[in-house]
Design an enzyme around this catalytic site. Structure first.
Site, PDB file in Angstrom:
ATOM      1  CE1 TYR A  53      18.330   2.735  11.486  1.00  0.00           C
ATOM      2  CE2 TYR A  53      17.936   3.075  13.815  1.00  0.00           C
ATOM      3  CZ  TYR A  53      17.666   2.414  12.646  1.00  0.00           C
ATOM      4  OH  TYR A  53      16.710   1.423  12.652  1.00  0.00           O
ATOM      5  CB  SER A 237       7.543   1.058   9.825  1.00  0.00           C
ATOM      6  OG  SER A 237       8.759   1.626   9.396  1.00  0.00           O
ATOM      7  CG  LEU A 239       2.655   5.552  13.580  1.00  0.00           C
ATOM      8  CD1 LEU A 239       2.993   6.985  13.974  1.00  0.00           C
ATOM      9  CD2 LEU A 239       1.208   5.228  13.950  1.00  0.00           C
ATOM     10  N   GLY A 242       4.462   6.798   8.572  1.00  0.00           N
ATOM     11  CA  GLY A 242       3.650   7.991   8.709  1.00  0.00           C
ATOM     12  C   GLY A 242       2.351   7.969   7.922  1.00  0.00           C
ATOM     13  CG  LEU A 244      -1.299   3.307   9.356  1.00  0.00           C
ATOM     14  CD1 LEU A 244      -0.690   2.185  10.178  1.00  0.00           C
ATOM     15  CD2 LEU A 244      -2.782   3.038   9.084  1.00  0.00           C
ATOM     16  CB  THR A 245      -0.069  10.345  10.728  1.00  0.00           C
ATOM     17  OG1 THR A 245       0.361  10.810   9.431  1.00  0.00           O
ATOM     18  CG2 THR A 245       1.087   9.647  11.428  1.00  0.00           C
ATOM     19  N   GLY A 246      -2.419   9.841   8.471  1.00  0.00           N
ATOM     20  CA  GLY A 246      -3.339  10.540   7.583  1.00  0.00           C
ATOM     21  C   GLY A 246      -2.737  11.763   6.915  1.00  0.00           C
TER      22      GLY A 246
END
Length: 348
Positions: A53, A237, A239, A242, A244-246
């Site tokens: 990372y 992951s 979400l 990301g 699933l945040t919309g």
């Protein structure tokens, strides 16, 4: 924030783990430190990082920078005993490590020493293999998954045994406490457990695999294994990068987002995925919940040992993730989620 046992280790960790993979690319050192401060204030004691990372993208010249940011936090704040720190050794074929070597006894030795130096600590609580030497179906490789190309079972187990021997030595030296896997399969995890029972080395306490409302490979064989063997899923992951945040609804690419850096979101971005996410975010809003909070709380509701790894690029983004702590979604909502999954199965 509830505390859960990590596998059968006796180590108690928060029910939410703080991920760090954007620190050093999308986030500065100060921003990473601020996220740790908020997480600690909210009861989180569990951090996950890796030698490769930051990501977005993964590069040899930035590899290790995230561990260094965690390390400077520990040096400045002196809170090592308040934290459970997990990190990972990079698997074969990554451009983060010169030559892309596989995991081996010599690589483990070098990697743990480098991680300890960057983290500015004497030990790592959970040391994980980022992906298996023989390969796996993770990272959108399901479409070309072919286990017949792997080495023989005997060769795989010999390789595992050699690595376990090194991990045993590192435990005795006090450099690692527990061992975990990542991006593994049910068969692979079963082999590691079997070898540990035969006295070859430390037992697997956790497996870090992708898992969310939209990515549910773990639900079946691995879920059964995790339940009966008490191996904790560290769900990365949660979400769906990301989705699933919309924020990507309508197939947009907002400036400053992960998708602006990695257009296909690691193979997750497709029209159907955005449409399915709209259904989940709509349900959350109908229930009076932030879609982020609902998605994290749902992961925590699963019938096997599981801890979501949450990540954010700002303190404000992190807050709705942490709001899932202690939350129990009502049965009516869980039933509606199950129907959505049945009608709109995994889109990537």
């Amino acid at each position: 924030m509830r505390k859960l046992e990590l596998g059968q280790s006796g180590i108690m960790v928060s029910e939410i783990c703080l991920g760090t993979m954007t620190w050093g690319s999308q986030n500065t050192e100060a921003e990473g430190h601020a996220q740790i401060d908020l997480a600690l204030d909210r009861g989180v004691n569990f951090l996950d990082t890796a030698e490769m990372y930051p990501v977005n993208p993964v590069k040899a010249e930035t590899a290790g920078r995230t561990e260094e940011i965690v390390g400077t936090y520990l040096a400045k704040r002196g809170k090592r005993d308040d934290l459970v720190i997990a990190t990972k050794i990079t698997g074969e074929g990554s451009n983060a490590i010169p030559g892309g070597p596989e995991i081996s006894p010599s690589r483990i030795r070098q990697a743990i020493e480098d991680s300890l130096r960057r983290l500015q600590t004497d030990y790592v609580d959970l040391y994980q293999f980022h992906w298996p030497n023989r390969g796996s179906y993770h990272f959108r490789k399901t479409w070309r998954w072919d286990p017949s190309k792997q080495p023989s079972k005997a060769q795989v187990r010999d390789d595992m045994s050699a690595c376990l021997e090194t991990l045993t030595a590192l435990q005795k030296e006090g450099k690692i406490r527990e061992f975990g896997l990542s991006n593994e399969t049910a068969w692979g995890t079963a082999q590691w457990l079997d070898l540990a029972e035969a006295g070859k080395g430390p037992r697997v306490q956790a497996i870090q695999n992708e898992y969310s409302l939209m990515c549910r490979y773990y639900d079946l064989d691995l879920g059964e294994l995790g339940y009966h063997e008490q191996v904790t899923l560290l769900a990365y992951s949660p979400l769906a990068a990301g989705i699933l945040t919309g924020k990507y609804s309508g197939d947009v690419i907002p400036e400053g987002t992960r998708r602006a850096l990695v257009h296909n979101l690691g193979g997750r971005a497709n029209p159907r995925a955005f449409d399915v996410a709209d259904v989940y975010t709509g349900l959350a809003k109908e229930a009076g919940l932030d879609p982020v909070t609902m998605a994290i709380a749902w992961v925590m509701s699963r019938p096997f040992p599981v801890i979501p790894i949450v990540g954010a690029t700002s303190v404000e983004q992190l807050k709705p993730n942490l709001d899932a702590a202690g939350m129990e979604l009502p049965k009516e909502l869980l039933d509606k989620i199950a129907v959505i999954h049945q009608h709109h199965p995994m889109p990537f």
